[in-house]
Write a protein that holds these residues in place. Structure first.
Motif, PDB file in Angstrom:
ATOM      1  N   GLY A  59       0.414  -1.519  -0.335  1.00 12.87           N
ATOM      2  CA  GLY A  59      -0.258   0.073  -0.083  1.00 12.87           C
ATOM      3  C   GLY A  59       1.192   1.549   0.173  1.00 12.87           C
ATOM      4  O   GLY A  59       0.445   2.380  -0.204  1.00 12.87           O
ATOM      5  N   HIS A  60       1.946   1.224   0.321  1.00 10.91           N
ATOM      6  CA  HIS A  60       3.189   2.813   0.238  1.00 10.91           C
ATOM      7  C   HIS A  60       4.459   2.045   1.007  1.00 10.91           C
ATOM      8  O   HIS A  60       4.942   0.599   1.473  1.00 10.91           O
ATOM      9  CB  HIS A  60       2.908   3.024   2.073  1.00 10.91           C
ATOM     10  CG  HIS A  60       4.083   4.325   2.150  1.00 10.91           C
ATOM     11  ND1 HIS A  60       3.693   5.377   1.312  1.00 10.91           N
ATOM     12  CD2 HIS A  60       5.779   4.098   2.418  1.00 10.91           C
ATOM     13  CE1 HIS A  60       4.666   5.833   1.721  1.00 10.91           C
ATOM     14  NE2 HIS A  60       5.535   5.871   1.787  1.00 10.91           N
ATOM     15  N   ARG A  61       4.663   1.857  -0.731  1.00  8.46           N
ATOM     16  CA  ARG A  61       5.927   1.572  -1.955  1.00  8.46           C
ATOM     17  C   ARG A  61       8.181   2.486  -0.933  1.00  8.46           C
ATOM     18  O   ARG A  61       7.453   3.432  -1.653  1.00  8.46           O
ATOM     19  CB  ARG A  61       6.588   0.800  -2.620  1.00  8.46           C
ATOM     20  CG  ARG A  61       5.415  -0.251  -3.051  1.00  8.46           C
ATOM     21  CD  ARG A  61       4.926   0.136  -4.972  1.00  8.46           C
ATOM     22  NE  ARG A  61       6.132  -0.515  -4.967  1.00  8.46           N
ATOM     23  CZ  ARG A  61       6.697  -0.970  -5.220  1.00  8.46           C
ATOM     24  NH1 ARG A  61       6.823  -2.274  -4.701  1.00  8.46           N
ATOM     25  NH2 ARG A  61       8.109  -1.544  -6.513  1.00  8.46           N
ATOM     26  N   ARG A  62       8.400   2.473  -0.428  1.00  7.21           N
ATOM     27  CA  ARG A  62       9.505   3.303  -0.210  1.00  7.21           C
ATOM     28  C   ARG A  62       9.827   3.253  -1.074  1.00  7.21           C
ATOM     29  O   ARG A  62      10.771   4.760  -1.627  1.00  7.21           O
ATOM     30  CB  ARG A  62       9.845   2.314   0.741  1.00  7.21           C
ATOM     31  CG  ARG A  62      11.885   3.338   1.045  1.00  7.21           C
ATOM     32  CD  ARG A  62      12.612   1.999   1.975  1.00  7.21           C
ATOM     33  NE  ARG A  62      12.817   1.421   1.521  1.00  7.21           N
ATOM     34  CZ  ARG A  62      14.153   1.094   0.782  1.00  7.21           C
ATOM     35  NH1 ARG A  62      14.356   1.808  -0.060  1.00  7.21           N
ATOM     36  NH2 ARG A  62      14.114  -0.427   0.672  1.00  7.21           N
ATOM     37  N   GLU A  63       9.739   2.550  -2.459  1.00  5.02           N
ATOM     38  CA  GLU A  63      10.874   2.821  -3.587  1.00  5.02           C
ATOM     39  C   GLU A  63       9.775   4.148  -4.290  1.00  5.02           C
ATOM     40  O   GLU A  63      10.843   4.869  -4.907  1.00  5.02           O
ATOM     41  CB  GLU A  63      10.849   1.898  -4.333  1.00  5.02           C
ATOM     42  CG  GLU A  63      12.233   0.433  -3.758  1.00  5.02           C
ATOM     43  CD  GLU A  63      11.027  -0.082  -3.044  1.00  5.02           C
ATOM     44  OE1 GLU A  63       9.686  -0.060  -2.611  1.00  5.02           O
ATOM     45  OE2 GLU A  63      11.671  -0.946  -2.707  1.00  5.02           O
ATOM     46  N   CYS A 119       7.594   4.786   5.363  1.00  8.91           N
ATOM     47  CA  CYS A 119       8.451   3.925   4.896  1.00  8.91           C
ATOM     48  C   CYS A 119       9.193   3.158   5.533  1.00  8.91           C
ATOM     49  O   CYS A 119       9.026   2.031   5.315  1.00  8.91           O
ATOM     50  CB  CYS A 119       9.468   5.368   4.289  1.00  8.91           C
ATOM     51  SG  CYS A 119       9.280   5.952   2.692  1.00  8.91           S
ATOM     52  N   ALA A 120       9.251   3.966   6.536  1.00 11.12           N
ATOM     53  CA  ALA A 120       9.487   3.533   7.991  1.00 11.12           C
ATOM     54  C   ALA A 120       8.958   2.309   8.213  1.00 11.12           C
ATOM     55  O   ALA A 120       9.841   0.708   8.883  1.00 11.12           O
ATOM     56  CB  ALA A 120      10.196   4.205   9.077  1.00 11.12           C
ATOM     57  N   LEU A 121       7.642   2.380   8.365  1.00 10.93           N
ATOM     58  CA  LEU A 121       7.308   1.339   9.127  1.00 10.93           C
ATOM     59  C   LEU A 121       6.827   0.196   7.989  1.00 10.93           C
ATOM     60  O   LEU A 121       7.197  -1.088   8.287  1.00 10.93           O
ATOM     61  CB  LEU A 121       5.713   1.626   9.019  1.00 10.93           C
ATOM     62  CG  LEU A 121       4.596   0.937   9.514  1.00 10.93           C
ATOM     63  CD1 LEU A 121       5.199   0.638  11.316  1.00 10.93           C
ATOM     64  CD2 LEU A 121       3.201   1.519   9.668  1.00 10.93           C
ATOM     65  N   ASP A 122       6.631   0.673   6.488  1.00  9.11           N
ATOM     66  CA  ASP A 122       7.427  -0.779   5.505  1.00  9.11           C
ATOM     67  C   ASP A 122       8.081  -0.605   5.681  1.00  9.11           C
ATOM     68  O   ASP A 122       7.860  -2.473   5.091  1.00  9.11           O
ATOM     69  CB  ASP A 122       6.872   0.210   4.001  1.00  9.11           C
ATOM     70  CG  ASP A 122       7.207  -0.497   2.884  1.00  9.11           C
ATOM     71  OD1 ASP A 122       5.623  -1.241   2.698  1.00  9.11           O
ATOM     72  OD2 ASP A 122       7.727  -0.588   1.787  1.00  9.11           O
ATOM     73  N   ASP A 123       9.437  -1.092   5.817  1.00  5.21           N
ATOM     74  CA  ASP A 123      10.805  -1.643   6.367  1.00  5.21           C
ATOM     75  C   ASP A 123       9.901  -2.477   7.492  1.00  5.21           C
ATOM     76  O   ASP A 123      10.778  -3.426   7.144  1.00  5.21           O
ATOM     77  CB  ASP A 123      11.496   0.004   6.201  1.00  5.21           C
ATOM     78  CG  ASP A 123      12.069   0.660   5.090  1.00  5.21           C
ATOM     79  OD1 ASP A 123      12.047  -0.573   4.504  1.00  5.21           O
ATOM     80  OD2 ASP A 123      12.900   1.127   6.052  1.00  5.21           O
TER      81      ASP A 123
END
Length: 524
Positions: A201-205, A215-219
């Motif tokens: 749902g949220h891509r850091r890239e 992005c940190a939570l996605d990591d």
């Protein structure tokens, strides 16, 4: 706080956390990846046959006006399911549920999109080979036998994702950061937030924000659910994002977990929507507001003309008063042989706190307190709250910290709160209040009344306990731990330490915050 401490540093400031290089930035040899070890076994044993069978299923699913994928058989004959069914990859069986029909048939394809379901993992799995076929990007490839040297090379560089990567990991304490860890654990083990991030749902890239908390939570989700690791995780990127955006959160002093929840939800909303405005917008479609956003209805009734006026206010959590008057009890002193009178604070049920929150409050007729819009005269007024729109996730904050402006001091309220595993919120909803004896209808129809008509409360708003945050110690020298449910099992998170516990321990905890999830979602 006896947990191990990591002291982050930064090139910008000696007190700021250091942004470490991410694993995705490190070049590594080409790897052969599989959705899970069971997919690897299938492709190793069946190979082309498994690919051919899955390709056949996808051709069937892609056919225009196709309903065959929704037809399943029972003892009474053929039936049609409204919801997607599950097509066995190894045989023609179509099931309405995810239940396994044969021990040696471990895979099924979901009939709407063709997602691959592994019965052994009890979850959908993402495999590059089958995903190429599903998305229509597969190219016809000639499969050749690998030489012994090639096999050794593949074995040395392959890192298949384990089915044991279930997100059960602790977070290192990086200097009084337990307040952050307990809220992150509640988000990590929340089914709605977990689904959003694991489905990219949220891509850091694709994000261009600097020090982005989303992005940190996605990591974190990628590391927790993508690899079988058991050591603690240093959430340095999250801490850096919080320090950059949070202002008061910067530094190593202890912070309030409830305040951090409000900060991180607004920060995630801003990052996901890429919009700094409307952080409390009641119509926002981001996953944060769709998961946590509810509406609280306040009703004011004038004692003079009996007119009622209403207002709808958005909320992301409920803060409940837990103050309870102490009672005097006589206690026998065994050592002295006499008795003494002591003060004891009786425990309260969570339902008592909710009853108090939604009970009618009388506002005085003092000038300026409230002027009725109908009779324009100050009168004594009755005020009542009710839950107009219930979100899928409801965090409940128990007000344990009391602040006195006159005495200029703060204290911790030690009232024991008994809370249930399942919570029925129907008695506290607007529809329930409407069924009770109410004041005569107002001649004035407010905008809030019109807006409220667009929302309906579920007929049985039953919620399941998902996480519990506990504050131990005093107000100025305490420590946060948390409990979270994974399936039917409960785990205690104390910084980097994770321990499985009995449900009875969770229900006895001196809770500071409770996270409830709507039952249909909470059971997933």
């Amino acid at each position: 706080m006896a947990a191990p401490t990591l002291t982050p540093t930064s090139a910008v400031s000696a007190d700021a956390p250091k942004l470490i290089k991410k694993a995705s930035d490190i070049k590594s040899p080409a790897q052969t990846k599989f959705g899970c070890k069971h997919v690897k076994e299938l492709l190793t044993v069946k190979g082309d046959r498994a690919i051919e069978e899955y390709s056949r299923l996808m051709r069937c699913i892609r056919q225009e006006d196709n309903i065959s994928a929704y037809v399943y058989k029972t003892a009474d004959g053929g039936r049609v399911a409204i919801e997607p069914t599950y097509l066995c990859v190894q045989c023609p069986v179509v099931s309405k549920t995810r239940e396994r029909h044969r021990k040696d048939h471990p895979f099924a394809a979901e009939s709407s999109k063709g997602y691959l379901f592994c019965h052994d993992c009890k979850d959908f799995v993402y495999d590059p080979t089958f995903e190429e076929i599903r998305t229509g990007n597969a190219k016809k490839r000639k499969r050749t036998a690998l030489s012994s040297e090639d096999k050794r090379l593949v074995a040395a560089n392959s890192t298949p994702i384990s089915c044991s990567a279930t997100g059960l990991r602790g977070l290192y304490n990086m200097g009084q950061t337990c307040f952050m860890s307990v809220i992150l654990q509640a988000l990590i083990h929340n089914p709605l937030i977990r689904t959003f991030y694991l489905s990219e749902g949220h891509r850091r890239e694709d994000c261009e924000r600097e020090a982005c908390t989303s992005c940190a939570l996605d990591d974190i989700f990628t590391d927790f659910y993508g690899y079988e690791k058991h050591e603690g995780y240093g959430a340095v990127n999250m801490l850096q994002g919080c320090w950059k955006e949070g202002g008061a959160l910067a530094g190593y002093s202890q912070q309030d977990a409830h305040e951090f929840l409000g900060f991180i939800l607004n920060s995630l909303h801003t990052a996901i929507m890429d919009d700094d405005e409307g952080k409390l917008a009641r119509h926002c479609q981001c996953v944060i507001h769709q998961s946590f956003g509810g509406l609280l209805k306040s009703t004011l009734t004038c004692s003079g003309c009996k007119n009622t006026s209403t207002a709808l206010d958005p909320f992301m959590d409920l803060s409940l008063d837990i103050r309870n008057a102490p009672v005097l009890k006589k206690k026998k002193l065994n050592l002295v042989g006499g008795t003494a009178t002591i003060k004891e604070i009786p425990p309260m049920d969570l339902t008592e706190c909710l009853d108090r929150f939604t009970s009618t409050e009388t506002l005085s007729a003092e000038a300026g307190s409230y002027n009725c819009q109908h009779c324009s005269t100050p009168h004594e007024t009755k005020k009542k709250f009710s839950l107009s729109r219930l979100p899928p996730i409801i965090p409940i904050h128990l007000k344990r910290f009391s602040h006195s402006k006159s005495l200029k001091e703060s204290s911790k309220i030690e009232t024991k709160i008994r809370f249930p595993k399942s919570l029925d919120l129907s008695p506290y909803t607007t529809s329930s209040a409407a069924r009770s004896k109410a004041a005569p209808s107002s001649p004035i129809v407010s905008d809030a009344d019109a807006e409220e008509a667009a929302y309906t409360v579920p007929p049985a708003p039953v919620y399941e306990l998902s996480s519990v945050v506990v504050h131990k110690g005093k107000i100025d020298n305490g420590h946060y731990i948390s409990y979270a449910r994974q399936g039917d099992e409960w785990f205690r998170f104390d910084d980097s330490m994770v321990v499985q516990v009995e449900e009875s321990e969770v229900l006895r905890a001196e809770a500071y915050m409770l996270f409830y999830v709507i039952a249909e979602i909470g059971k997933s």
